[in-house]
Design a protein around this motif. Structure first.
Motif, mmCIF file in Angstrom:
data_model
loop_
_atom_site.group_PDB
_atom_site.id
_atom_site.type_symbol
_atom_site.label_atom_id
_atom_site.label_comp_id
_atom_site.label_asym_id
_atom_site.label_seq_id
_atom_site.Cartn_x
_atom_site.Cartn_y
_atom_site.Cartn_z
ATOM 1 N N GLU A 3 7.358 -1.214 22.231
ATOM 2 C CA GLU A 3 6.378 -0.196 21.859
ATOM 3 C C GLU A 3 5.172 -0.206 22.786
ATOM 4 O O GLU A 3 4.485 0.791 22.936
ATOM 5 N N ALA A 16 -2.533 4.390 12.649
ATOM 6 C CA ALA A 16 -1.640 3.449 11.955
ATOM 7 C C ALA A 16 -0.222 4.001 11.844
ATOM 8 O O ALA A 16 0.759 3.274 12.034
ATOM 9 N N MET A 17 -0.090 5.298 11.575
ATOM 10 C CA MET A 17 1.223 5.914 11.477
ATOM 11 C C MET A 17 1.890 5.965 12.851
ATOM 12 O O MET A 17 3.102 5.758 12.973
ATOM 13 N N GLN A 19 1.477 3.790 15.224
ATOM 14 C CA GLN A 19 1.934 2.429 15.490
ATOM 15 C C GLN A 19 3.220 2.126 14.732
ATOM 16 O O GLN A 19 4.105 1.445 15.255
ATOM 17 N N ASP A 20 3.340 2.636 13.489
ATOM 18 C CA ASP A 20 4.590 2.467 12.733
ATOM 19 C C ASP A 20 5.752 3.142 13.464
ATOM 20 O O ASP A 20 6.838 2.573 13.570
ATOM 21 N N HIS A 23 6.630 1.092 16.549
ATOM 22 C CA HIS A 23 7.261 -0.174 16.136
ATOM 23 C C HIS A 23 8.706 0.067 15.688
ATOM 24 O O HIS A 23 9.610 -0.689 16.070
ATOM 25 N N LEU A 24 8.918 1.114 14.894
ATOM 26 C CA LEU A 24 10.284 1.405 14.431
ATOM 27 C C LEU A 24 11.196 1.820 15.577
ATOM 28 O O LEU A 24 12.380 1.467 15.585
ATOM 29 N N GLU A 47 13.463 5.100 7.557
ATOM 30 C CA GLU A 47 12.299 4.231 7.358
ATOM 31 C C GLU A 47 11.046 5.050 7.046
ATOM 32 O O GLU A 47 10.266 4.679 6.169
ATOM 33 N N PHE A 48 10.857 6.166 7.748
ATOM 34 C CA PHE A 48 9.690 7.014 7.473
ATOM 35 C C PHE A 48 9.811 7.682 6.112
ATOM 36 O O PHE A 48 8.814 7.819 5.392
ATOM 37 N N THR A 51 8.793 5.007 3.620
ATOM 38 C CA THR A 51 7.389 4.608 3.690
ATOM 39 C C THR A 51 6.435 5.743 3.360
ATOM 40 O O THR A 51 5.447 5.534 2.649
ATOM 41 N N TYR A 52 6.708 6.939 3.864
ATOM 42 C CA TYR A 52 5.756 8.045 3.756
ATOM 43 C C TYR A 52 6.248 9.217 2.907
ATOM 44 O O TYR A 52 5.591 10.252 2.863
#
Length: 109
Positions: A3, A16-17, A19-20, A23-24, A47-48, A51-52
């Motif tokens: 990343e 922050a989103m 970075q997620d 990272h993913l 994953e999103f 999480t979201y």
């Protein structure tokens, strides 16, 4: 980590989103070969969604075009090497456009 090698082309996500997402993408590239873009996209989307919330779409590849409508604050387009990642949460005003949605029976016919 991969990343750190990501180049963000365009985004309106909070840091922050973002970075997620990066990272993913790096984690997906650790788990899947770059020749498996569908599996990479599926991994990131799931994953999103978890999480979201539901409604995320993910496109991964080396050559694609797009023109999408997205929810505000829910769009990122970035590269890791030559692989492009487009992640966004779709939007539609279904109450206003309900008359433009075809019933499932019509679509299947």
């Amino acid at each position: 980590m991969l990343e750190g090698k990501a180049v963000i082309n365009e985004t309106d996500m909070l840091q922050a989103m973002q970075q997620d997402a990066l990272h993913l993408a790096a984690k997906a590239l650790d788990n899947f070969d770059v020749t498996e873009p569908t599996e990479i996209a599926q991994f990131i989307k799931k994953e999103f969604d978890e999480t979201y919330g539901l409604g995320w779409q993910c496109i991964v590849g080396t050559d694609f075009g797009s023109f999408v409508t997205h929810s505000q604050g829910c769009f990122i387009y970035f590269f890791i090497g030559s692989l492009a990642f487009l992640l966004f949460r779709g939007t539609a005003n279904l109450a206003v456009e309900a008359d433009k949605i075809l019933p499932l029976e019509v679509v299947e016919a």
